[in-house]
Every structure is written in structure tokens, then in C-alpha cells.
Motif scaffolding. Structure first.
Motif, PDB file in Angstrom:
ATOM      1  N   GLU A  30     129.437  60.735  34.942  1.00 38.47           N
ATOM      2  CA  GLU A  30     130.981  59.962  35.932  1.00 38.47           C
ATOM      3  C   GLU A  30     129.401  60.170  36.877  1.00 38.47           C
ATOM      4  O   GLU A  30     128.794  59.177  38.036  1.00 38.47           O
ATOM      5  CB  GLU A  30     131.474  59.924  36.240  1.00 38.47           C
ATOM      6  CG  GLU A  30     132.984  59.665  35.686  1.00 38.47           C
ATOM      7  CD  GLU A  30     133.948  60.510  36.033  1.00 38.47           C
ATOM      8  OE1 GLU A  30     134.382  60.525  36.809  1.00 38.47           O
ATOM      9  OE2 GLU A  30     134.477  60.835  34.635  1.00 38.47           O
ATOM     10  N   ARG A  52     126.796  58.033  37.726  1.00 36.55           N
ATOM     11  CA  ARG A  52     126.539  57.194  37.901  1.00 36.55           C
ATOM     12  C   ARG A  52     127.132  56.801  39.304  1.00 36.55           C
ATOM     13  O   ARG A  52     126.484  55.794  40.418  1.00 36.55           O
ATOM     14  CB  ARG A  52     128.079  56.169  37.333  1.00 36.55           C
ATOM     15  CG  ARG A  52     127.997  55.920  36.512  1.00 36.55           C
ATOM     16  CD  ARG A  52     129.278  55.011  35.308  1.00 36.55           C
ATOM     17  NE  ARG A  52     129.669  54.766  33.958  1.00 36.55           N
ATOM     18  CZ  ARG A  52     128.968  55.745  32.882  1.00 36.55           C
ATOM     19  NH1 ARG A  52     129.557  56.710  33.587  1.00 36.55           N
ATOM     20  NH2 ARG A  52     128.602  54.670  31.589  1.00 36.55           N
ATOM     21  N   ARG A  57     122.009  49.157  33.428  1.00 41.67           N
ATOM     22  CA  ARG A  57     123.080  50.482  32.617  1.00 41.67           C
ATOM     23  C   ARG A  57     121.969  49.910  31.470  1.00 41.67           C
ATOM     24  O   ARG A  57     121.331  50.612  30.504  1.00 41.67           O
ATOM     25  CB  ARG A  57     123.826  50.967  32.538  1.00 41.67           C
ATOM     26  CG  ARG A  57     124.649  50.980  34.151  1.00 41.67           C
ATOM     27  CD  ARG A  57     125.733  51.522  34.342  1.00 41.67           C
ATOM     28  NE  ARG A  57     125.842  53.684  33.253  1.00 41.67           N
ATOM     29  CZ  ARG A  57     124.966  53.862  34.739  1.00 41.67           C
ATOM     30  NH1 ARG A  57     124.231  53.654  35.921  1.00 41.67           N
ATOM     31  NH2 ARG A  57     124.931  55.195  33.585  1.00 41.67           N
TER      32      ARG A  57
END
Ligand SMILES: CC(C)(COP(=O)(O)OP(=O)(O)OC[C@H]1O[C@@H](n2cnc3c(N)ncnc32)[C@H](O)[C@@H]1O)[C@@H](O)C(=O)NCCC(=O)NCCS
Ligand SMILES: Nc1ncnc2c1ncn2[C@@H]1O[C@H](COP(=O)(O)OP(=O)(O)OP(=O)(O)O)[C@@H](O)[C@H]1O
Length: 785
Positions: A590, A593, A623
Motif C-alpha cells: 500500500e 502505491r 503499474r
């Protein structure tokens, strides 16, 4: 701490406390002032040995040898109380460094502190014993005073306190002698009308700073990255910065002797936060936060502060350490010398010297300890009031913050190292602190680097630096350290205690002013006691003594549990099950990101390194495309890791700190590349590996990411084989079966972790881990950006 396991310091303090009521009333220990000796000595010496050697200096009221409570053996510390200050002074001057009673160890003889002193902030022991404060007729000049006081001994300096405007004497003066025995004689024998008392040292005026502080560029690791703005690490300039920002450092000088700094900061910072931050550097006189400037169209409003130190070295040091520092994260401080006002400083009554409301400093926002709140927003949520986050999200004291940052840096550095060198090559499980990233992305301002501070902040001459002993060395001696009032950063303590050789590690207890030093060499540890006990380091007075046998009790310390596995083996699934039990999870994926969101440093670097074809029309990192590239191409993967990992680990560090201050028992750190990077291994209490069969893994990955078999295999092959990870695990979760089977395992593991916390001692080592890991930030605050 349970009674039977208390430290010797506690015992000593107990002994002090037991007698303190009556003694205080009688003024037994502190009256007359400075009449009690504190002696570090050989353990086999007897009271008779001391009496024989010390009675010639005067009347001994008491000899008290500190003994082990259980064995009754002397602990190598003795107090001798004399009737007069001058007797104690003479005894100290004559006997320090001498051997007595046939024991080969020279005595270390110091004047014992009074009880009141413990909480005072003093840099200079010496001055406390040499300087008298006297009341004089206003007509007296320095010469008049000298005529009166030179009969007691050689005077180093006399200063009459004068009104700043009129220059008229205020009727007070300071007389500083070259020897304590002379000051003591004057104190005892001068005319009563002078009302002589030993003067409190001016805080930090007496830092034994070298004539110039070395702020030359070579003290920094060069930054070769093309970071477009700001800088990474310790005040390292980058192309986006103004030339003036670093001029004083590069020239290695603070040519004007400037003690004032201007600070441009986030408008959300409050006075306390800023004060606490700048107070990390000893010698802060005052910090005055002005109202945020008016927001002009298109511009952010900024807070503006004046910070004044009581010496130019501290000002330069603060500028070096705090300029460019992100505080709160994302908002850089701009710190400059303020040469606009060269008017003399107000005299340096700083915090700790009890200013009343009429103090001239009150208008400058100087805080006394009682006024200042030790809360410092590490990750302050911007609030409309601008006064900071809730208490729960803030650390309890600055020491913890400093501690935190030390460890954060370590993680980050290790991450940089792994990013450049270790990924996919099986890096060592211990981060190599002394290593430096070859890609130049990370600075090497290491935890123990002597270049990160000025060792002359220590009041005693230290031996030259020595290498640390390997972390797995046998512990020959543990020392208990107390730092009054607050500990210096761990890297400072490591450097200072490491200079005797054989130091394995230093760890300070969270939120406390004490901790431990582990030595592999007993003689080195003893030498550390001998040299450092009673000394000042960066404004903290040290008490150093042998620790009692390892404390098996468990201070409530958060610990970290690593959760890893293979790609698509089910880590996130397991993490969410822990979350159901209320356990916080820090997910590296996370965070990975977040750190590449448009406009971030990593985002810019990705664009520079890989080209705009890896940026979507919406401006996001593509991505899928980047994944396709880096899972096929090891060099590209390393480049991406080198860009993203430092940012990821830095954010992880902040998250750890946040959770720690929320009081969690443990935190799950979901780290897909835990073993590959090795960055956080040494901070983890336990490691959980989530595994599944290769078939399941490939199938789940294909389904979840819409990949071909070949693409899925490439991703799996970009990581360590699951078997190897399992071999290094404390717990393995088998996730090839049903989700309910996995859940059962998670529940068992959760209970075990809870249990282990409740019944098994979380060793101090773990404390270090946690302190460390959570602390991770402190150093970052000071040293990173
Ligand atoms: C390459 C990227 C853009 C692909 O993004 P995508 O959304 O497809 O995958 P996601 O980020 O969800 O990662 C999924 C899994 O891939 C694996 N993985 C990701 N990066 C890497 C890597 N550099 N090396 C090996 N495995 C990796 C991990 O197991 C991770 O759990 C992305 O993974 C990335 O930015 N990676 C570099 C950052 C990184 O190392 N992240 C892992 C956590 S530190
Ligand atoms: N026991 C299970 N049975 C069936 N499907 C599962 C099981 N465990 C996980 N999955 C599925 O497998 C996929 C991968 O799981 P998850 O995302 O938790 O893996 P991960 O290890 O976190 O992956 P990554 O490394 O990509 O972050 C997900 O789609 C998830 O729903």
C-alpha cells in the motif's frame, strides 16, 4: 520493575530516598554545597582505606560505600561527606587520579551532585564549582572586586552584571576562579556582605566546542541523485536549492558568530513543537514563533520563527541538522542564519532556570520545562486550528523521538543498500550499518557516525573511536546508564560508550531517561564507568554503573511482527485476518502505491529513469506496464527498487512510530520483500511466512492480475523461493487450503503472540527492536529530510 530485579541505580536512589527526608531537613548531604565527594573506585577498597587517605583534607562526616543489596559487596562507588566545601574541593583536586589502598585502579573523584541538581540542565560541571555569584556595591568595578577576592586564589574572570541600556552595574557580579578549592575558600571566607553563592552555570555556554565546527562538505556523503527539489539526508544540497542555503556549511564556518536563526515552517506547527525540535540542539535560548504569514493568492501561508541559541556553534549545528527537514512530513523547514539583528543576546537563561512571568523571555516564547509540552507531532494531521494532532498520535517526549529517528534512518539506509545491492541476491539478514549504497541514493550518515555530531559535547576527553563488537558477541558486562535530564540521541551514546572498545549495543528505554550498554569486554565496560560516570554528554549528565542481572520483567513494549511470503501466496488475506483482531497492519504494498503518486519524488524519478511511456494519460505510474518490465528485467527492477524502497521504508518508519504511540501491543508489518531486502529483519520480533503450493500461487496470481502463465512465472521468479522463506520463518501459515483453515491458523498465531507477550518476557533486545523500529524517526527528523 519488580523489587528483586531493580537496577543498582534504583537501589542507590532508594538509599538516597530512604534517608532523604531527615537528611534534607538536616541539610546533611547538600549543606554546605559541594561538600560531598562522589568517587568511582576499585571494589576491594575498604572504608579504612578511604579514611586513611582522605582525612588529611578535613573533617569527614560520613563515608558511604555503595554495596550490592544481595551480596553486600562494594560496587565501586563511594561517597565521602566533608564538613566544609573547601575540604571536599581540596580532596577532589588532590586525590582524583590517585591510587589508594594498594589498588591499581586510580580513583575518579568528583563533587557529588546535590539532589536539586538532578533536574537541572547543565553543560558544564566545572563552571558550577568555579564560579561565585556575589552581591556588590553598584559602584564596584571589576578591579574593586578583584581586590577583594584575589586573596583566595587565582581569578580567571570577573564580570559585573550591567543594565544593557545604561551599562550601569546592577549590583551583582560573577567571580570565576581557576580552581575549585579557591572558589570554595572565597565562598567560605569572603565578607558576608557579598552573599557569595556558587553560581548556576549558564546552560550550554560552556560547550567545549572546537574553534570551528567541521561542516565541510566532505562530512556529507555526496548525493549523486538528480533529486529535483529538496535534499536527501543530512542537509545535502541539491540543484533545486539556493546557494545561500549551504554556504555556511561549505565554508565550515559561522563567520559572524551568528546565534540567531530564522525559520520558515509549516503554519500548522505550534510554539511547543518548534521549540522542542530546536531544543534537540543544546543551547537553545529562545524560540519565537510568529503568526503565519498571510496567504497570498497562489502561495501557501508559512509560519515564521526566530530561534536563538546561546552560542554560535549550536546555531550552526541546528541549521545544519534541521534545514530542509520535513516537519511535519512533507513540509520542509527552511532555516537560515539571521544576520539582520546583531544586537547582543539576552543573557542565556534558558529553560530550566525558572523564569517568572516578568522574565524578558516571556515575550519571546521561551518555555520553562513546566510550560513546555513534550509532545511533538511526528506525523501531525493538519488541523484547522493549527495546534496539532491529538495527544494520542503524538510521541510523549523528545528523547523517544530522537531515538526513533536513529532507528528509522537505519532502516532506510538498509533499504537503500538492499535496493542497490541486495535485492534478489540474498542480502545479509543484518543490515550493514557501515555500508553505503553504491547508487548514491542514500546518505551514509550512520547511527554511529562520529561525523554526525561533535564529540566535544562531552565534558571529558574521550579515547578515539573504536569499532563496535559484533552483535552476536557474548555479553561480558551490562551497564546501566541514566541520562539527566534526558538522554542524548542513541548515536551519540553509541559513539561515546563505544570509544572504550567492545561495545555491542546501547539501548535506551522508551520514554525513560535510562537504558543499557552491552559490552563484550568487561575491562572496557569498567573503563567506561570510570570515565563517563558523572560526565556531561550533549547536555545530559550521565550516571553509569554496572547493571543488575538481566531484568526478566517485561516493560510494556510494542513489538513488530513481519508478515511475508511469495507473490499472491495470501499475505494480504492473512493481514486482513489479523486486522479483524484489531491488530494494526503496515502494508509495504500500500505504501509503495502512495509513494509513487503523481508529483512525488519517486514518481518524478520513475519518469526520468523509465520514460513517460510508463506514465498513464491520467498521470499515474502505469503499474501493469512497469510490472511487465521489471519482472522480466532484473536491472530495471533494481533501478525501480532503488527509487522506491527508500521512500517506502521511510514511510514505514513513520507508521511504526504512529502505532507505537497509540499504545499497540504489536504491529504486523506486511513486507513482500522482507528477506530479499533484509532492511527490517533486525527489528522484528517474529516472522510469519504465508505459503501455498506453487500451483495455487501461479493460478491465483494469474486470476487476480489477469496474467499469462509466463507473466505470472516471471513475477514468482523475481522473488526468493517460498521454501527458503519458510526455512527462515518463526511461524508458517499454509494457505493452500480453504480460507477457514487459514483463519484457524491466524487465530492460533494471534493468541500465541498475545500469550507470548503476556507470559514470556519481551527481552530488552526486543525493546530495542521496538524502540528502535518505532523510534526510527528521531534521527530522520534531525538527519534525514
Ligand atoms: C512493479 C509495480 C509497479 C507493479 O505493480 P502492481 O500493482 O502490478 O503490483 P503490486 O504493487 O500490487 O505488487 C504485487 C506484488 O509484487 C511483488 N513485487 C512488487 N515489487 C517487486 C519487486 N521490486 N521485486 C519483487 N517482487 C515485487 C510483491 O510480492 C508484491 O506484493 C509495483 O509492484 C512496484 O512499484 N514495485 C516496486 C516497489 C516494491 O518493491 N514493492 C514491494 C513492496 S516493498
Ligand atoms: N486460501 C485461499 N483460497 C483461495 N484464494 C485465495 C486464498 N488465499 C488468497 N487467495 C486469493 O489469492 C490472491 C492472492 O492473495 P493475496 O492478495 O492475499 O496475496 P498476496 O500474498 O498479498 O499477494 P501480493 O504478493 O501480490 O501482494 C487473491 O486474489 C486472494 O483472494
Amino acid at each position: 520493575m519488580a523489587d528483586g530485579r531493580r537496577s543498582s541505580w534504583d537501589k542507590d536512589r532508594d538509599r538516597d530516598n530512604r534517608s532523604s527526608d531527615s537528611d534534607r531537613k538536616e541539610g546533611k548531604y547538600d549543606e554546605p554545597p559541594n561538600s560531598r565527594l562522589f568517587i568511582v573506585c576499585g571494589k576491594t577498597l575498604s572504608e579504612d582505606d578511604f579514611r586513611e587517605s582522605f582525612q588529611r583534607f578535613g573533617t569527614i562526616e560520613e563515608i558511604w560505600m555503595v554495596r550490592d543489596r544481595t551480596t553486600g559487596d562494594p560496587k565501586g562507588v563511594t561517597y565521602i561527606k566533608f564538613t566544609k566545601t573547601s575540604e571536599a574541593a581540596l580532596a577532589m583536586e588532590e586525590m582524583n587520579g590517585k591510587c589508594i589502598g594498594g589498588h591499581p585502579r586510580p580513583l575518579k573523584v568528583l563533587i557529588a551532585h546535590s539532589r536539586d541538581q538532578g533536574s537541572k540542565r547543565e553543560m558544564n560541571e566545572e563552571e558550577r564549582l568555579l564560579r561565585l555569584f556575589v552581591v556588590v556595591p553598584k559602584t564596584y568595578t571589576e578591579t574593586d572586586i578583584r581586590n577583594h577576592f584575589s586573596e583566595f586564589g587565582e581569578i580567571e574572570h570577573i564580570s559585573v552584571v550591567r543594565d544593557r541600556q545604561t551599562k550601569e552595574s546592577k549590583g551583582f557580579a560573577y567571580v570565576k576562579y581557576t580552581k575549585m578549592s579557591h572558589a570554595a575558600k572565597a565562598f567560605e571566607s569572603c565578607e558576608r556582605s557579598f552573599k557569595a553563592v556558587f553560581a548556576d552555570p549558564k546552560p550550554q555556554r560552556q560547550i567545549h566546542a572546537p574553534p570551528h565546527l567541521k561542516f565541510e562538505q566532505e562530512s556529507f556523503t555526496p548525493l549523486t541523485t538528480s533529486a529535483p527539489t529538496g535534499h536527501i539526508g543530512l542537509g545535502i544540497p541539491t540543484p533545486g536549492m539556493h546557494a545561500f542555503d549551504f554556504l555556511p556549511h561549505n565554508t565550515g564556518q559561522n563567520p559572524d558568530g551568528t546565534t540567531r536563526l530564522t525559520v520558515i515552517a509549516s503554519p500548522n506547527l505550534n510554539q511547543d513543537q518548534l521549540w522542542k525540535l530546536f531544543d534537540i540542539v543544546p543551547g537553545l535560548d529562545y524560540c519565537d514563533l510568529r503568526k503565519p504569514s498571510q496567504k497570498r493568492p497562489g502561495q501557501q501561508s508559512r509560519g515564521f520563527a526566530i530561534v536563538v541559541y546561546n552560542n554560535p556553534q549550536s546555531a550552526a549545528y541546528a541549521l545544519q541538522k534541521l534545514h530542509g527537514f520535513e516537519y511535519p512530513p512533507g513540509e520542509r523547514l527552511i532555516v537560515r542564519f539571521d544576520t539582520s539583528d546583531s544586537s547582543p543576546l539576552p543573557s542565556s537563561h534558558g529553560p530550566g532556570h525558572g523564569m517568572g512571568p516578568s522574565s524578558p523571555y516571556s515575550s519571546f516564547g521561551v518555555r520553562t520545562p513546566a510550560q513546555s509540552h513534550p509532545m511533538l507531532g511526528l506525523r501531525q494531521q493538519t488541523s484547522s486550528s493549527g495546534t496539532g494532532a491529538s495527544a494520542a498520535t503524538l510521541p510523549k517526549d523528545l528523547a523517544a523521538l530522537a531515538e526513533t529517528i536513529v532507528q528509522a534512518t537505519t532502516i532506510i539506509q538498509a533499504a537503500g543498500l538492499a535496493g542497490a545491492q541486495g535485492a534478489l541476491r540474498g542480502v545479509s539478514s543484518q543490515p550493514k550499518l557501515e555500508s553505503q549504497s553504491s547508487n548514491g541514493l542514500m546518505t551514509s550518515q550512520l547511527d554511529s557516525s562520529p561525523s554526525s555530531y561533535d564529540p566535544s559535547y562531552c565534558s571529558v576527553k574521550l579515547p578515539s573511536p573504536q569499532p563496535l563488537a559484533p552483535t552476536d558477541s557474548h555479553v561480558a558486562e551490562r551497564l546501566f546508564i541514566v541520562c539527566i535530564p534526558t538522554p542524548p540521541p542513541t548515536y551519540v551514546l553509541k559513539d561515546v560508550f563505544g570509544r572504550f572498545g567492545g561495545l555491542i549495543d546501547i539501548y535506551m528505554l522508551h520514554g525513560k531517561n535510562c537504558g543499557y550498554a552491552k559490552y563484550a569486554d568487561k575491562a572496557a565496560a569498567e573503563q567506561a564507568i570510570l570515565t563517563l560516570h558523572g560526565q556531561d554528554v550533549c547536555g545530559a549528565r550521565l550516571k553509569v554503573m554496572e547493571a543488575d542481572p538481566q531484568d526478566k520483567s517485561n516493560d510494556s513494549i510494542m513489538f513488530l511482527v513481519g508478515l511475508t511470503g511469495g507473490i499472491a501466496s495470501g499475505k494480504s488475506m492473512v493481514a486482513s485476518m489479523f486486522q479483524d483482531y484489531g491488530i494494526p497492519v503496515i502494508s509495504a504494498d500500500e505504501i509503495a502505491r502512495e509513494v509513487v503518486l503523481p508529483g512525488t519524488r519517486a514518481w518524478k524519478k520513475i519518469q526520468e529513469e523509465f520514460g513517460s511511456k510508463y506514465i498513464t494519460a491520467e498521470g499515474m505510474v502505469d503499474r501493469k506496464a512497469l510490472g511487465d518490465l521489471i519482472f522480466q528485467d532484473e536491472i530495471a527492477r533494481k533501478k525501480l527498487n532503488a527509487i522506491t524502497h527508500p521512500e517506502i521504508y521511510k514511510q514505514i518508519a513513520w507508521h511504526i512510530v504512529k502505532h507505537f504511540f497509540h499504545g499497540h501491543q504489536f504491529v504486523i508489518m506486511e513486507l513482500p520483500l522482507l528477506f530479499e531486502s533484509g532492511a527490517t529483519l533486525s527489528f522484528l520480533h517474529k516472522i510469519i511466512v504465508v505459503t501455498c503450493s506453487k500451483e495455487d500461487q501461479l493460478q491465483r496470481l494469474q486470476e487476480r492480475n489477469q496474467l499469462t502463465l509466463g507473466e505470472a512465472e516471471a513475477r514468482v521468479n523475481a522473488q526468493w523461493p517460498l521454501d527458503e522463506k519458510c526455512a527462515r520463518a518463526d511461524y508458517i501459515i499454509h494457505n493452500s487450503g480453504s480460507l477457514s483453515k487459514t483463519e484457524e491458523q491466524v487465530t492460533r498465531m494471534y493468541l500465541e503472540l498475545k500469550e507470548s507477550y503476556a507470559h514470556l518476557p519481551v527481552r530488552l533486545l526486543v525493546g530495542t527492536v521496538v524502540l528502535g523500529a518505532l523510534s526510527t524517526l528521531a534521527y530522520m527528523v534531525v538527519h534525514s529530510h
